[in-house]
Design an enzyme around this catalytic site. Structure first.
Site, short mmCIF file in Angstrom:
data_model
loop_
_atom_site.label_atom_id
_atom_site.label_comp_id
_atom_site.label_asym_id
_atom_site.label_seq_id
_atom_site.Cartn_x
_atom_site.Cartn_y
_atom_site.Cartn_z
N HIS A 83 -7.38 -2.35 6.33
CA HIS A 83 -6.48 -1.29 6.77
C HIS A 83 -7.15 0.06 6.48
O HIS A 83 -8.25 0.12 5.92
CB HIS A 83 -5.13 -1.43 6.06
CG HIS A 83 -4.03 -0.64 6.68
ND1 HIS A 83 -3.80 -0.60 8.04
CD2 HIS A 83 -3.09 0.17 6.13
CE1 HIS A 83 -2.78 0.18 8.29
NE2 HIS A 83 -2.32 0.67 7.15
N ASP A 95 5.50 4.95 5.40
CA ASP A 95 6.50 4.03 5.94
C ASP A 95 6.67 2.77 5.10
O ASP A 95 7.47 1.89 5.45
CB ASP A 95 6.17 3.66 7.40
CG ASP A 95 4.77 3.14 7.60
OD1 ASP A 95 3.84 3.68 6.97
OD2 ASP A 95 4.58 2.21 8.40
N HIS A 109 0.86 -1.19 0.00
CA HIS A 109 0.00 0.00 0.00
C HIS A 109 0.89 1.23 0.00
O HIS A 109 2.12 1.12 -0.10
CB HIS A 109 -0.97 -0.02 1.19
CG HIS A 109 -0.34 0.06 2.54
ND1 HIS A 109 0.54 -0.89 3.02
CD2 HIS A 109 -0.48 0.98 3.54
CE1 HIS A 109 0.91 -0.56 4.24
NE2 HIS A 109 0.32 0.57 4.57
N HIS A 149 1.11 3.99 2.27
CA HIS A 149 1.50 4.76 3.44
C HIS A 149 3.01 5.03 3.40
O HIS A 149 3.79 4.21 2.90
CB HIS A 149 1.13 4.02 4.72
CG HIS A 149 -0.29 4.27 5.15
ND1 HIS A 149 -1.03 3.36 5.87
CD2 HIS A 149 -1.11 5.34 4.96
CE1 HIS A 149 -2.23 3.86 6.10
NE2 HIS A 149 -2.31 5.04 5.56
#
Length: 248
Positions: free
Chosen positions: A136, A64, A60, A62
């Site tokens: 998520h 991080d 995904h 994000h």
């Protein structure tokens, strides 16, 4: 197959863990799953080097999990590498377009191929992979490499993901916080253990990863909590850990 944990941390640094990155290798095939901050460095210190990795598979978007994408592109360009392929869930093309718009000087410096995938069977970096949607805060995919290795990506502990992991020799699963942290979008050891047990999932070995600073000094407690509910060989993933997985 060899799986190397390049980054087992999260968005909050611990000093000992870089952000998410896992290298899957077999023969001359190498696939980088996620590319969080610090993964580029770890490719050099504990992996084959950034010149040896030409395909990235994203769970995904994000930060991080993608922060080192542009540093990887630049390092490969400076090293004279021919290009990079980035594969990920819907929105990956827009992500890369936006990154290259911000870093204009990088445009046309590298032969970039971007591909978007959804749940189902995919072929990437010479590997046949099954992708599965997770639970998520943004669209995220878990990935399974036949019966040998699977990575949950970021996800709550849910029954359909547990079923997806059933029959896998080695699983790396998000377990970001200990049980006393009230959290959504990530599991705690108890919720993960209960979910896997309820699904009667057959997993050979389970590595807990995506660890926030809240987990420091509590690893044994977390493992005990999980295995109180689910009988499995459970370990904490560590940066630099490399695991060899035989053909099933």
């Amino acid at each position: 197959m060899r799986v190397t944990f390049l980054g087992t941390g999260s968005a909050m640094p611990t000093g000992d863990r870089f952000q998410t990155g896992i290298l899957v290798a077999e023969g001359d095939r190498r696939l980088l799953v996620d590319c969080g901050c610090g993964v580029l460095h770890r490719l050099e210190s504990d992996g084959p080097g950034y010149e040896a990795v030409d395909t990235v598979l994203l769970t995904h978007h994000h930060l991080d999990h993608v922060a080192d994408l542009m540093p990887l592109c630049k390092a490969r360009w400076l090293a004279g590498a021919e290009g990079l392929t980035v594969v990920g869930p819907p929105g990956t093309e827009a992500l890369l377009e936006d990154l290259f718009d911000v870093h204009e000087y990088m445009q046309d410096r590298i032969d970039l191929t971007v591909r978007e995938v959804e749940a189902g069977s995919i072929s990437v970096g010479g590997f046949d992979v099954e992708a599965h949607e997770t639970e998520h805060s943004m669209p995220c995919l878990a990935y399974r490499f036949d019966d040998r290795f699977a990575f949950s990506g970021d996800s709550e502990a849910v029954a359909d993901l547990a079923a997806f992991l059933d029959g896998t020799a080695v699983v790396a699963h998000d377990c970001s916080f200990p049980d006393d942290v009230d959290v959504s979008n990530h599991p705690t050891p108890e919720t993960l253990g209960r979910t896997l047990a309820d699904a009667d999932a057959d997993i050979g070995r389970l590595y807990l990863t995506h660890l926030y600073p809240h987990t420091e000094g509590r690893h044994e407690e977390m493992l005990a909590s999980l295995t109180d509910h689910y009988d499995v060989d459970a370990k904490m993933a560590e940066d630099g850990l490399s695991v060899s997985i035989d053909q099933q």
